[in-house]
Design a protein around this motif. Sequence first.
Motif, PDB file in Angstrom:
ATOM      1  N   LEU A 159       0.856  -1.186   0.000  1.00  0.00           N
ATOM      2  CA  LEU A 159       0.000   0.000   0.000  1.00  0.00           C
ATOM      3  C   LEU A 159       0.890   1.233   0.000  1.00  0.00           C
ATOM      4  CD1 LEU A 159      -2.712   1.358   0.105  1.00  0.00           C
ATOM      5  CD2 LEU A 159      -2.760   1.029   2.589  1.00  0.00           C
ATOM      6  N   ARG A 160       0.961   1.907  -1.139  1.00  0.00           N
ATOM      7  CA  ARG A 160       1.880   3.027  -1.309  1.00  0.00           C
ATOM      8  C   ARG A 160       1.212   4.123  -2.131  1.00  0.00           C
ATOM      9  NH1 ARG A 160       7.915   0.585  -2.291  1.00  0.00           N
ATOM     10  NH2 ARG A 160       7.784  -1.177  -0.857  1.00  0.00           N
ATOM     11  N   GLY A 161       1.515   5.360  -1.766  1.00  0.00           N
ATOM     12  CA  GLY A 161       0.991   6.495  -2.503  1.00  0.00           C
ATOM     13  C   GLY A 161       2.109   7.267  -3.174  1.00  0.00           C
ATOM     14  N   TYR A 162       1.882   7.653  -4.434  1.00  0.00           N
ATOM     15  CA  TYR A 162       2.889   8.377  -5.205  1.00  0.00           C
ATOM     16  C   TYR A 162       2.271   9.623  -5.836  1.00  0.00           C
ATOM     17  CZ  TYR A 162       5.092   3.734  -5.063  1.00  0.00           C
ATOM     18  OH  TYR A 162       5.619   2.531  -4.664  1.00  0.00           O
ATOM     19  N   PRO A 163       2.902  10.785  -5.655  1.00  0.00           N
ATOM     20  CA  PRO A 163       2.429  11.976  -6.378  1.00  0.00           C
ATOM     21  C   PRO A 163       2.575  11.779  -7.889  1.00  0.00           C
ATOM     22  CG  PRO A 163       3.976  12.564  -4.628  1.00  0.00           C
ATOM     23  CD  PRO A 163       4.054  11.075  -4.790  1.00  0.00           C
ATOM     24  N   ALA A 164       1.738  12.446  -8.651  1.00  0.00           N
ATOM     25  CA  ALA A 164       1.768  12.304 -10.111  1.00  0.00           C
ATOM     26  C   ALA A 164       3.127  12.657 -10.686  1.00  0.00           C
ATOM     27  CB  ALA A 164       0.680  13.180 -10.729  1.00  0.00           C
ATOM     28  N   ALA A 165       3.832  13.599 -10.046  1.00  0.00           N
ATOM     29  CA  ALA A 165       5.129  14.038 -10.566  1.00  0.00           C
ATOM     30  C   ALA A 165       6.181  12.938 -10.552  1.00  0.00           C
ATOM     31  CB  ALA A 165       5.633  15.239  -9.746  1.00  0.00           C
ATOM     32  N   MET A 166       5.951  11.874  -9.802  1.00  0.00           N
ATOM     33  CA  MET A 166       6.919  10.781  -9.705  1.00  0.00           C
ATOM     34  C   MET A 166       6.826   9.785 -10.856  1.00  0.00           C
ATOM     35  SD  MET A 166       7.328   9.446  -5.811  1.00  0.00           S
ATOM     36  CE  MET A 166       7.890  10.498  -4.488  1.00  0.00           C
ATOM     37  N   LEU A 167       5.786   9.875 -11.669  1.00  0.00           N
ATOM     38  CA  LEU A 167       5.530   8.828 -12.668  1.00  0.00           C
ATOM     39  C   LEU A 167       6.724   8.520 -13.580  1.00  0.00           C
ATOM     40  CD1 LEU A 167       1.860   9.082 -13.976  1.00  0.00           C
ATOM     41  CD2 LEU A 167       3.039   7.080 -13.080  1.00  0.00           C
ATOM     42  N   PRO A 168       7.403   9.502 -14.147  1.00  0.00           N
ATOM     43  CA  PRO A 168       8.539   9.160 -15.024  1.00  0.00           C
ATOM     44  C   PRO A 168       9.596   8.338 -14.295  1.00  0.00           C
ATOM     45  CG  PRO A 168       7.902  11.440 -15.348  1.00  0.00           C
ATOM     46  CD  PRO A 168       7.141  10.954 -14.144  1.00  0.00           C
ATOM     47  N   TRP A 169       9.897   8.695 -13.053  1.00  0.00           N
ATOM     48  CA  TRP A 169      10.898   7.947 -12.281  1.00  0.00           C
ATOM     49  C   TRP A 169      10.395   6.547 -11.947  1.00  0.00           C
ATOM     50  CZ3 TRP A 169      10.585   6.656  -6.855  1.00  0.00           C
ATOM     51  CH2 TRP A 169      11.736   6.019  -6.384  1.00  0.00           C
ATOM     52  N   LEU A 170       9.135   6.425 -11.547  1.00  0.00           N
ATOM     53  CA  LEU A 170       8.568   5.116 -11.210  1.00  0.00           C
ATOM     54  C   LEU A 170       8.686   4.147 -12.378  1.00  0.00           C
ATOM     55  CD1 LEU A 170       5.319   6.309  -9.377  1.00  0.00           C
ATOM     56  CD2 LEU A 170       7.280   5.193  -8.303  1.00  0.00           C
ATOM     57  N   ARG A 171       8.556   4.647 -13.587  1.00  0.00           N
ATOM     58  CA  ARG A 171       8.616   3.797 -14.777  1.00  0.00           C
ATOM     59  C   ARG A 171      10.049   3.414 -15.138  1.00  0.00           C
ATOM     60  NH1 ARG A 171       4.968   6.639 -19.287  1.00  0.00           N
ATOM     61  NH2 ARG A 171       5.276   4.616 -20.300  1.00  0.00           N
ATOM     62  N   SER A 172      11.034   4.121 -14.564  1.00  0.00           N
ATOM     63  CA  SER A 172      12.434   3.882 -14.936  1.00  0.00           C
ATOM     64  C   SER A 172      13.164   2.905 -14.017  1.00  0.00           C
ATOM     65  CB  SER A 172      13.195   5.210 -14.945  1.00  0.00           C
ATOM     66  OG  SER A 172      13.393   5.694 -13.623  1.00  0.00           O
ATOM     67  N   VAL A 173      12.632   2.658 -12.828  1.00  0.00           N
ATOM     68  CA  VAL A 173      13.331   1.810 -11.854  1.00  0.00           C
ATOM     69  C   VAL A 173      13.241   0.353 -12.289  1.00  0.00           C
ATOM     70  CG1 VAL A 173      13.384   1.059  -9.435  1.00  0.00           C
ATOM     71  CG2 VAL A 173      12.949   3.457 -10.003  1.00  0.00           C
ATOM     72  N   ARG A 174      14.331  -0.382 -12.085  1.00  0.00           N
ATOM     73  CA  ARG A 174      14.416  -1.777 -12.533  1.00  0.00           C
ATOM     74  C   ARG A 174      13.709  -2.736 -11.577  1.00  0.00           C
ATOM     75  NH1 ARG A 174      20.913  -2.085 -13.886  1.00  0.00           N
ATOM     76  NH2 ARG A 174      21.008  -0.324 -15.340  1.00  0.00           N
ATOM     77  N   GLY A 175      13.451  -3.939 -12.096  1.00  0.00           N
ATOM     78  CA  GLY A 175      12.874  -5.010 -11.291  1.00  0.00           C
ATOM     79  C   GLY A 175      11.500  -5.386 -11.786  1.00  0.00           C
ATOM     80  N   ASP A 176      11.318  -6.652 -12.115  1.00  0.00           N
ATOM     81  CA  ASP A 176      10.034  -7.112 -12.639  1.00  0.00           C
ATOM     82  C   ASP A 176       9.161  -7.787 -11.594  1.00  0.00           C
ATOM     83  OD1 ASP A 176      10.542  -6.143 -15.132  1.00  0.00           O
ATOM     84  OD2 ASP A 176      11.106  -8.076 -16.018  1.00  0.00           O
ATOM     85  N   ARG A 177       9.754  -8.204 -10.481  1.00  0.00           N
ATOM     86  CA  ARG A 177       8.965  -8.933  -9.481  1.00  0.00           C
ATOM     87  C   ARG A 177       8.964  -8.167  -8.156  1.00  0.00           C
ATOM     88  NH1 ARG A 177       6.972 -13.550 -11.505  1.00  0.00           N
ATOM     89  NH2 ARG A 177       7.907 -14.283 -13.454  1.00  0.00           N
ATOM     90  N   TYR A 178       8.976  -8.878  -7.050  1.00  0.00           N
ATOM     91  CA  TYR A 178       8.820  -8.209  -5.761  1.00  0.00           C
ATOM     92  C   TYR A 178       9.990  -7.298  -5.421  1.00  0.00           C
ATOM     93  CZ  TYR A 178       4.775 -11.149  -4.737  1.00  0.00           C
ATOM     94  OH  TYR A 178       3.542 -11.758  -4.777  1.00  0.00           O
TER      95      TYR A 178
END
Length: 360
Positions: A159-178
């Motif tokens: 359960l995590r909340g992210y501001p809209a401004a974080m979206l580009p960074w969220l899409r760039s971080v590696r890892g496909d699973r947990y």
Amino acid sequence: MVILIPAYEPDRHLPALVRSIRNAAPHAGIVVVDDGSGPAYREVFEDVKSLGCHVVSYARNHGKGFALRTGFGFIADNLPGQDIVCADSDGQHAVADILRVWQRLRENRDVEWGLSTMVLGGRAFTGAVPARSRLGNTATRLLFALATGERIPDTQTGLRGYPAAMLPWLRSVRGDRYEYELNLLLEAKNNGYAIESVDIATVYLDNNSGSHFRPLADSLRIYAPLLKFLASSFTAFLVDTVVFVLLTVAVDSLLLAVVGARAVSSAVNFLVNRTLVFQHGRDKRARSAALRYFGLVAVLLAANVGLIRALEAVAVPALPAKIIAEATLLAVSFAVQQRFLFAAEAGDGTRARRRTHISA
């Protein structure tokens, strides 16, 4: 607000969760990502789609991290400018807690650092908590503190909340699973993002039987940085031993054998750590990184001797004293290399104020 729910082979809890969200927050957008659940679960996804959800599907299971990034991409393209709250599909996040995380995101918009602060729903792990969940969170929390120096009560919360401004960074971080969600926490500081925690209920339904977490495979992914570091250190130990034996035969000097062996093993350890162990190691200039690394080696060597002597002074036998010293300094070495020597470069732009806060 958009609520993002990654789902793999969901049961009856997913439609129930969506209905509860609809009743409590009828205007919230809901995006459900079908992480390759297959035809047997089509009815469940049709059910939530009929409740007004956006459902994103693909054929093959890729893992939670991949599903989250897919959802972030859909939101960026179709629901831009919306803050996002991620929740799990198994019904273990109460709707009241989902809305509490969202409310905290809204409150943070009124302060200068709010647009760069992720909000975690932190569980207290009291009551009837499955042993694997309690132990897993404890181990990950300790690893995170070792790697970053920051203390977060629940590093594995979904359960995590992210501001809209974080979206580009969220899409760039590696890892496909947990491991993706842990990577977000590990990468946050160097990208100028803060982390805040709010208390939520600890809920495990049917002893957490709905979880798709694979204890061995997924734990290996989560703890990969530490495991690779330990393997690198053990390899350096073997190299040090072999070179020491060879030098004692080739030269008539114990000091030269010790120093030569340590020089060779340290060089091997540096190369392995820089290229294989730490994700951003190769981003560093080899010469400057090597100078800092061998400076660390010198400091740790002196600290090793001093710690052993201090332990022997309080009547700890030599062998246990050496083991205690080596284990302690191994942890220090990992923390220093992870946080400083091979850390990611700080993100461009104004850095957010870094804080870890627990709200009552």
